[in-house]
Design an enzyme around this catalytic site. Structure first.
Site, PDB file in Angstrom:
ATOM      1  N   GLN A 125       0.846  -1.203   0.000  1.00  0.00           N
ATOM      2  CA  GLN A 125       0.000   0.000   0.000  1.00  0.00           C
ATOM      3  C   GLN A 125       0.872   1.239   0.000  1.00  0.00           C
ATOM      4  O   GLN A 125       1.786   1.377   0.814  1.00  0.00           O
ATOM      5  CB  GLN A 125      -0.916  -0.006   1.243  1.00  0.00           C
ATOM      6  CG  GLN A 125      -1.768   1.235   1.428  1.00  0.00           C
ATOM      7  CD  GLN A 125      -1.085   2.296   2.298  1.00  0.00           C
ATOM      8  OE1 GLN A 125      -0.363   1.950   3.227  1.00  0.00           O
ATOM      9  NE2 GLN A 125      -1.300   3.559   1.990  1.00  0.00           N
ATOM     10  N   ARG A 162      -7.542  13.004  15.430  1.00  0.00           N
ATOM     11  CA  ARG A 162      -8.049  11.850  16.182  1.00  0.00           C
ATOM     12  C   ARG A 162      -7.912  12.189  17.662  1.00  0.00           C
ATOM     13  O   ARG A 162      -6.802  12.265  18.198  1.00  0.00           O
ATOM     14  CB  ARG A 162      -7.279  10.595  15.785  1.00  0.00           C
ATOM     15  CG  ARG A 162      -7.519  10.309  14.294  1.00  0.00           C
ATOM     16  CD  ARG A 162      -6.786   9.137  13.745  1.00  0.00           C
ATOM     17  NE  ARG A 162      -6.909   9.128  12.288  1.00  0.00           N
ATOM     18  CZ  ARG A 162      -6.054   8.545  11.466  1.00  0.00           C
ATOM     19  NH1 ARG A 162      -5.029   7.883  11.946  1.00  0.00           N
ATOM     20  NH2 ARG A 162      -6.234   8.596  10.160  1.00  0.00           N
ATOM     21  N   HIS A 266     -11.713   4.289   5.512  1.00  0.00           N
ATOM     22  CA  HIS A 266     -10.558   4.248   6.409  1.00  0.00           C
ATOM     23  C   HIS A 266     -10.990   3.896   7.834  1.00  0.00           C
ATOM     24  O   HIS A 266     -10.412   4.370   8.810  1.00  0.00           O
ATOM     25  CB  HIS A 266      -9.838   5.602   6.378  1.00  0.00           C
ATOM     26  CG  HIS A 266      -8.339   5.493   6.406  1.00  0.00           C
ATOM     27  ND1 HIS A 266      -7.568   5.625   5.285  1.00  0.00           N
ATOM     28  CD2 HIS A 266      -7.465   5.282   7.424  1.00  0.00           C
ATOM     29  CE1 HIS A 266      -6.287   5.504   5.613  1.00  0.00           C
ATOM     30  NE2 HIS A 266      -6.202   5.288   6.906  1.00  0.00           N
ATOM     31  N   SER A 298     -13.998  -1.590   6.244  1.00  0.00           N
ATOM     32  CA  SER A 298     -14.558  -0.599   7.179  1.00  0.00           C
ATOM     33  C   SER A 298     -15.801  -1.137   7.890  1.00  0.00           C
ATOM     34  O   SER A 298     -16.900  -1.117   7.358  1.00  0.00           O
ATOM     35  CB  SER A 298     -14.893   0.733   6.506  1.00  0.00           C
ATOM     36  OG  SER A 298     -13.695   1.355   6.069  1.00  0.00           O
ATOM     37  N   ARG A 301     -16.772  -7.089  11.164  1.00  0.00           N
ATOM     38  CA  ARG A 301     -16.413  -7.630  12.476  1.00  0.00           C
ATOM     39  C   ARG A 301     -16.696  -9.114  12.631  1.00  0.00           C
ATOM     40  O   ARG A 301     -16.402  -9.704  13.662  1.00  0.00           O
ATOM     41  CB  ARG A 301     -17.179  -6.867  13.587  1.00  0.00           C
ATOM     42  CG  ARG A 301     -16.765  -5.396  13.705  1.00  0.00           C
ATOM     43  CD  ARG A 301     -15.313  -5.260  14.142  1.00  0.00           C
ATOM     44  NE  ARG A 301     -14.858  -3.895  14.219  1.00  0.00           N
ATOM     45  CZ  ARG A 301     -14.258  -3.224  13.226  1.00  0.00           C
ATOM     46  NH1 ARG A 301     -14.042  -3.821  12.071  1.00  0.00           N
ATOM     47  NH2 ARG A 301     -13.858  -1.981  13.386  1.00  0.00           N
ATOM     48  N   GLY A 320      -9.572  -5.044   9.077  1.00  0.00           N
ATOM     49  CA  GLY A 320      -8.619  -4.111   9.668  1.00  0.00           C
ATOM     50  C   GLY A 320      -8.424  -4.346  11.153  1.00  0.00           C
ATOM     51  O   GLY A 320      -7.766  -5.315  11.584  1.00  0.00           O
ATOM     52  N   ARG A 321      -9.037  -3.470  11.947  1.00  0.00           N
ATOM     53  CA  ARG A 321      -8.798  -3.487  13.407  1.00  0.00           C
ATOM     54  C   ARG A 321      -8.888  -4.867  14.068  1.00  0.00           C
ATOM     55  O   ARG A 321      -8.072  -5.166  14.954  1.00  0.00           O
ATOM     56  CB  ARG A 321      -9.786  -2.540  14.095  1.00  0.00           C
ATOM     57  CG  ARG A 321      -9.522  -1.044  13.829  1.00  0.00           C
ATOM     58  CD  ARG A 321     -10.600  -0.243  14.537  1.00  0.00           C
ATOM     59  NE  ARG A 321     -10.484   1.184  14.413  1.00  0.00           N
ATOM     60  CZ  ARG A 321     -11.089   1.911  13.470  1.00  0.00           C
ATOM     61  NH1 ARG A 321     -11.812   1.306  12.535  1.00  0.00           N
ATOM     62  NH2 ARG A 321     -10.966   3.224  13.468  1.00  0.00           N
TER      63      ARG A 321
HETATM   64  C1  LIG Z   1      -4.092   1.266  13.367  1.00  0.00           C
HETATM   65  C2  LIG Z   1      -4.520   1.487  11.952  1.00  0.00           C
HETATM   66  C3  LIG Z   1      -3.595   1.903  11.026  1.00  0.00           C
HETATM   67  C4  LIG Z   1      -3.974   2.099   9.696  1.00  0.00           C
HETATM   68  N1  LIG Z   1      -3.030   2.449   8.781  1.00  0.00           N
HETATM   69  C5  LIG Z   1      -3.363   2.493   7.470  1.00  0.00           C
HETATM   70  C6  LIG Z   1      -2.363   2.728   6.500  1.00  0.00           C
HETATM   71  O1  LIG Z   1      -1.195   2.864   6.815  1.00  0.00           O
HETATM   72  N2  LIG Z   1      -2.754   2.767   5.199  1.00  0.00           N
HETATM   73  C7  LIG Z   1      -4.060   2.600   4.811  1.00  0.00           C
HETATM   74  O2  LIG Z   1      -4.366   2.651   3.617  1.00  0.00           O
HETATM   75  N3  LIG Z   1      -5.021   2.371   5.729  1.00  0.00           N
HETATM   76  C8  LIG Z   1      -4.703   2.304   7.033  1.00  0.00           C
HETATM   77  N4  LIG Z   1      -5.675   2.027   7.958  1.00  0.00           N
HETATM   78  C9  LIG Z   1      -7.057   1.779   7.519  1.00  0.00           C
HETATM   79  C10 LIG Z   1      -7.289   0.296   7.229  1.00  0.00           C
HETATM   80  O3  LIG Z   1      -6.606  -0.118   6.079  1.00  0.00           O
HETATM   81  C11 LIG Z   1      -8.785  -0.002   6.990  1.00  0.00           C
HETATM   82  O4  LIG Z   1      -9.256   0.821   5.965  1.00  0.00           O
HETATM   83  C12 LIG Z   1      -9.626   0.209   8.254  1.00  0.00           C
HETATM   84  O5  LIG Z   1      -8.977  -0.324   9.378  1.00  0.00           O
HETATM   85  C13 LIG Z   1     -10.971  -0.475   8.070  1.00  0.00           C
HETATM   86  O6  LIG Z   1     -11.807  -0.210   9.141  1.00  0.00           O
HETATM   87  P1  LIG Z   1     -12.072  -1.292  10.318  1.00  0.00           P
HETATM   88  O7  LIG Z   1     -10.767  -1.583  10.918  1.00  0.00           O
HETATM   89  O8  LIG Z   1     -12.966  -0.578  11.279  1.00  0.00           O
HETATM   90  O9  LIG Z   1     -12.750  -2.462   9.689  1.00  0.00           O
HETATM   91  C14 LIG Z   1      -5.324   1.874   9.302  1.00  0.00           C
HETATM   92  C15 LIG Z   1      -6.246   1.459  10.257  1.00  0.00           C
HETATM   93  C16 LIG Z   1      -5.865   1.256  11.570  1.00  0.00           C
HETATM   94  C17 LIG Z   1      -6.883   0.776  12.559  1.00  0.00           C
END
Ligand SMILES: Cc1cc2nc3c(=O)[nH]c(=O)nc-3n(C[C@H](O)[C@H](O)[C@H](O)COP(=O)(O)O)c2cc1C
Length: 386
Positions: A125, A162, A266, A298, A301, A320-321
């Site tokens: 990415q 944030r 995001h 996004s 869960r 993600g999370r």
């Molecule tokens: C701790 C953290 C760091 C993230 N860093 C990036 C990143 O470096 N690049 C990016 O494209 N998205 C980043 N994201 C977004 C994730 O790729 C993703 O879109 C997001 O976590 C999805 O939401 P969810 O975790 O609630 O499902 C980050 C998310 C989190 C939680």
């Protein structure tokens, strides 16, 4: 640990507050992050009965590669903050389960390390931040290491505010004050293992030819339409554009020659008034047509959410999370448990909806016909009757 919510609870006990909040937190009042999940809960699936669903297939092909599960690991910066060695554990899991793992530009491991660990399952990415020169250098490194899929993130023109991070004094590198020290001292398992493994840092930036450091707050608006055109011309592998919730943007991105769009807000970490990503998905599916590859994240869960996202128009889903909470809860063991739980849950959802193949998921299984869903189902009904 039996579900994401268990992982969140346990990670909340084991990780220092500053780390847990960095992962769980979102922008502003965190309305978008909450809405991402609540809108999933509002979608209902139609149960179907008396089908032969004894054996069920979860494998899916996305951008020419066959994966064993219909989901992968979303790009996240500084994963090793969740628990030491998270990146390598994610890579190991991606290899074991044959799912994709997307390394962030801001990762705590290098482009080379991830490719060595996860092979063909590794995607990269890209953030176009601070220095354009360094961003192009990252693309070059990904090309040299043999990455086939490049994900350009475009929804961070500027990092949003944030509030949890501001209140906790979250900075990279850490500026240790009494509050942070207390936070670390009261979470000894995380702190001692982290000291043992060394403090994580955004490794790809340190290696820049000019020794450029990653400035988290620098504008990342270099990822504009012009840049996309140039990148498309120079990157011959798969090009995915991440962070799209507008159908108009989606049409333009498709026209610009991207291979796939990654629908995402995001995780609510950017625009707090953004629509839930799952609400944007069917609109984008309608705009780009039935066959254009769409990736989604996004708010996912559990396995039912995965099936819902596929039914709402996604071809593949990223998590993600929950992956970082699983690591925070129980390291690699927790991560493996959660991936298994997601897989099992997805498979059970297929059974309940009368399907035995993940590729058969369609808008047909959605039971509450909101207008967006109706729009999705219309072409489907037309094809079914023609
Ligand atoms: C701790 C953290 C760091 C993230 N860093 C990036 C990143 O470096 N690049 C990016 O494209 N998205 C980043 N994201 C977004 C994730 O790729 C993703 O879109 C997001 O976590 C999805 O939401 P969810 O975790 O609630 O499902 C980050 C998310 C989190 C939680």
């Amino acid at each position: 640990m039996f579900c994401t919510e268990d992982a969140v609870r346990i990670a909340g006990q084991r990780q220092p507050k500053v780390i847990f909040d960095f992962i769980e937190g979102a922008s502003g009042r965190e309305v978008a992050a909450t809405r991402n999940q609540s809108r999933f809960d509002e979608i209902t699936l139609q149960q179907r009965v008396m089908e032969n669903v004894d054996r069920r297939n979860l494998s899916k092909t996305f951008l020419g590669q066959k994966y064993n599960l219909p989901f992968g690991i979303a790009p996240m910066g500084m994963c090793n903050l969740a628990w030491p060695d998270t990146d390598s554990a994610l890579a190991q899991a991606a290899t074991n389960y044959n799912i994709p793992i997307c390394l962030s530009s801001a990762a705590s491991s290098t482009i080379k390390e991830m490719r060595d660990w996860a092979g063909e399952n590794a995607w990269f990415q890209l953030y176009v931040g601070g220095s354009m020169e360094l961003s192009l250098e990252l693309v070059e490194r990904a090309r040299t290491e043999g990455y086939k899929t490049l994900v350009l993130t475009v929804d961070v023109p500027q990092v949003s505010r944030r509030l949890r991070d501001l209140r906790n004094g979250f900075t990279m590198p850490f500026r240790l004050g009494p509050r942070l020290l207390w936070d670390f001292a009261t979470h000894p398992r995380w702190s001692l293992t982290s000291i043992w493994h060394g403090a994580p840092s955004p490794k790809n930036f340190k290696l820049g030819k000019n020794g450029t450091h990653f400035d988290r707050n620098a504008s990342r608006a270099g990822a504009n339409w012009n840049f996309l055109e140039k990148l498309r011309a120079s990157w011959t592998g798969n090009l995915v554009i991440k962070g799209v919730t507008s159908a108009r943007d989606a049409i333009r991105i498709k026209q610009a020659g991207a291979d796939a769009i990654y629908v995402s807000n995001h995780g609510g970490r950017q625009l707090d008034s953004a629509p839930a990503a799952i609400d944007a998905l069917p609109k984008i599916r309608n705009a780009v047509g039935a066959d254009y590859p769409l990736l989604f994240d996004s708010g996912v869960r559990n396995g039912e959410d995965i099936v819902k996202a596929l039914a709402m128009g996604a071809d593949f889903v990223m998590i993600g999370r929950p992956m970082l909470f699983a690591m925070g809860a129980d390291g690699a063991k927790g991560l493996n448990s959660l991936i298994k739980i997601f897989a099992e849950d997805t498979s059970l959802t297929l059974a309940q909806t009368g399907l035995n193949d993940i590729t058969a998921v369609s808008p047909d299984i959605l039971s509450n016909n909101t207008s967006a869903v109706e729009q999705l189902q219309q072409p489907l009904l037309k094809t079914a009757t023609s």
